[in-house]
Design an enzyme around this catalytic site. Structure first.
Site, PDB file in Angstrom:
ATOM      1  N   THR A  27     -25.930  -7.569  11.303  1.00  0.00           N
ATOM      2  CA  THR A  27     -25.717  -6.141  11.567  1.00  0.00           C
ATOM      3  C   THR A  27     -26.806  -5.706  12.541  1.00  0.00           C
ATOM      4  O   THR A  27     -27.751  -6.445  12.795  1.00  0.00           O
ATOM      5  CB  THR A  27     -25.809  -5.301  10.280  1.00  0.00           C
ATOM      6  OG1 THR A  27     -27.165  -5.342   9.789  1.00  0.00           O
ATOM      7  CG2 THR A  27     -24.860  -5.780   9.203  1.00  0.00           C
ATOM      8  N   ALA A  56     -30.473  -7.698   8.618  1.00  0.00           N
ATOM      9  CA  ALA A  56     -30.638  -6.239   8.628  1.00  0.00           C
ATOM     10  C   ALA A  56     -31.813  -5.944   9.554  1.00  0.00           C
ATOM     11  O   ALA A  56     -32.869  -6.571   9.437  1.00  0.00           O
ATOM     12  CB  ALA A  56     -30.923  -5.733   7.219  1.00  0.00           C
ATOM     13  N   ILE A  82     -34.508 -10.638   7.966  1.00  0.00           N
ATOM     14  CA  ILE A  82     -35.040  -9.435   8.626  1.00  0.00           C
ATOM     15  C   ILE A  82     -34.937  -9.633  10.141  1.00  0.00           C
ATOM     16  O   ILE A  82     -35.400 -10.638  10.675  1.00  0.00           O
ATOM     17  CB  ILE A  82     -36.517  -9.218   8.223  1.00  0.00           C
ATOM     18  CG1 ILE A  82     -36.643  -9.080   6.709  1.00  0.00           C
ATOM     19  CG2 ILE A  82     -37.090  -8.005   8.945  1.00  0.00           C
ATOM     20  CD1 ILE A  82     -38.029  -9.432   6.184  1.00  0.00           C
ATOM     21  N   LYS A  83     -34.314  -8.641  10.794  1.00  0.00           N
ATOM     22  CA  LYS A  83     -34.125  -8.755  12.237  1.00  0.00           C
ATOM     23  C   LYS A  83     -35.210  -7.955  12.953  1.00  0.00           C
ATOM     24  O   LYS A  83     -35.387  -6.760  12.661  1.00  0.00           O
ATOM     25  CB  LYS A  83     -32.754  -8.177  12.588  1.00  0.00           C
ATOM     26  CG  LYS A  83     -31.919  -8.994  13.522  1.00  0.00           C
ATOM     27  CD  LYS A  83     -30.545  -8.334  13.630  1.00  0.00           C
ATOM     28  CE  LYS A  83     -29.708  -8.986  14.670  1.00  0.00           C
ATOM     29  NZ  LYS A  83     -28.471  -8.223  14.898  1.00  0.00           N
ATOM     30  N   VAL A  84     -35.918  -8.604  13.854  1.00  0.00           N
ATOM     31  CA  VAL A  84     -36.925  -7.903  14.663  1.00  0.00           C
ATOM     32  C   VAL A  84     -36.626  -8.179  16.135  1.00  0.00           C
ATOM     33  O   VAL A  84     -36.113  -9.247  16.477  1.00  0.00           O
ATOM     34  CB  VAL A  84     -38.373  -8.355  14.308  1.00  0.00           C
ATOM     35  CG1 VAL A  84     -38.726  -8.033  12.868  1.00  0.00           C
ATOM     36  CG2 VAL A  84     -38.584  -9.845  14.592  1.00  0.00           C
TER      37      VAL A  84
END
Ligand code: E4P
Length: 217
Positions: A27, A56, A82-84
């Site tokens: 997402t 996310a 975790i998306k960075v």
């Protein structure tokens, strides 16, 4: 090649998941906006449905903010990635969060050097954006090939997650090059089943079958 679904639409994920087509979900803030849902609520629903990683995305632009948001998002479920973003701050956050044994997906990657840095920072996934490179008249698939070669040269464990996929041809090419994962909108994954000769062949079989007057059931 693993398939991730690039959407926050729960019904679309469920339909593909029933067929065993979903190895994970990605997402981003735009997809959350399109879903009209609360990020934590919809992400939890997706994590409960899918066994694989569910990305996310953080929205802070400084490393400390990304780390804090990442830790908060990771509370949603054990399968959160975790998306960075691929900025210097994002790389710092990646290093800290992977050091805490969390999955990190480094996103918005547009060059092989960026991908090399993400691997050095311990990223679980690197997300090169194919379609957005094609949009500016560059070849997104060349980037996937370059990253594959570099990661293989040095045995990096970071998985290549081909992203910003817009067509079925992108899926074929990513698979041929050896991307570990492709994340695509549900419509693209469903379109992979289509071929005009399949439709034409089926029509002919059905006409001939009708002419026999037989029934199977
Ligand atoms: C993947 O993680 C990204 O969210 C996505 O693939 C971006 O795709 P787009 O360029 O079609 O928005």
């Amino acid at each position: 090649m693993k398939f991730f679904v690039d959407t926050a639409e729960v019904e679309a994920i469920a339909e593909l998941n029933e067929l065993g087509m979903v190895d994970g979900v990605t997402t981003n803030p735009s997809l959350i906006m399109k879903s009209g849902r609360d990020i934590k609520e919809v992400t939890k629903e997706i994590c409960d449905m899918v066994d694989g990683p569910v990305s996310a995305e953080t929205v802070a632009t400084d490393a400390d903010g990304m780390i804090a948001e990442g830790r908060e998002l990771a509370k949603i479920a054990d399968n959160i990635a975790i998306k960075v973003p691929l900025t210097w701050a994002g790389l710092k956050a990646c290093k800290v969060l992977t050091g805490e044994d969390r999955m990190v997906n480094v996103t918005l990657c547009f060059s092989a050097n960026q991908a090399l840095l993400a691997a050095k920072a311990g990223a679980s996934f690197i997300s090169p954006f194919i379609g957005r490179l094609d949009d500016v008249n560059l070849d997104g698939m060349d980037l996937i090939a370059d990253i594959r070669a570099i990661y293989d040269n040095y045995g990096f464990g970071t998985e290549i997650l081909a992203a910003s996929i817009r067509s079925v041809n992108h899926m074929t090419e990513a698979a041929k090059i050896g991307a570990d994962i492709a994340t695509a909108p549900p419509g693209v994954i469903k379109k992979m089943a289509e071929h005009p000769l399949t439709d034409k062949g089926l029509d002919a079989f059905l006409k001939d079958w009708a002419a026999t007057g037989q029934r199977i059931l």
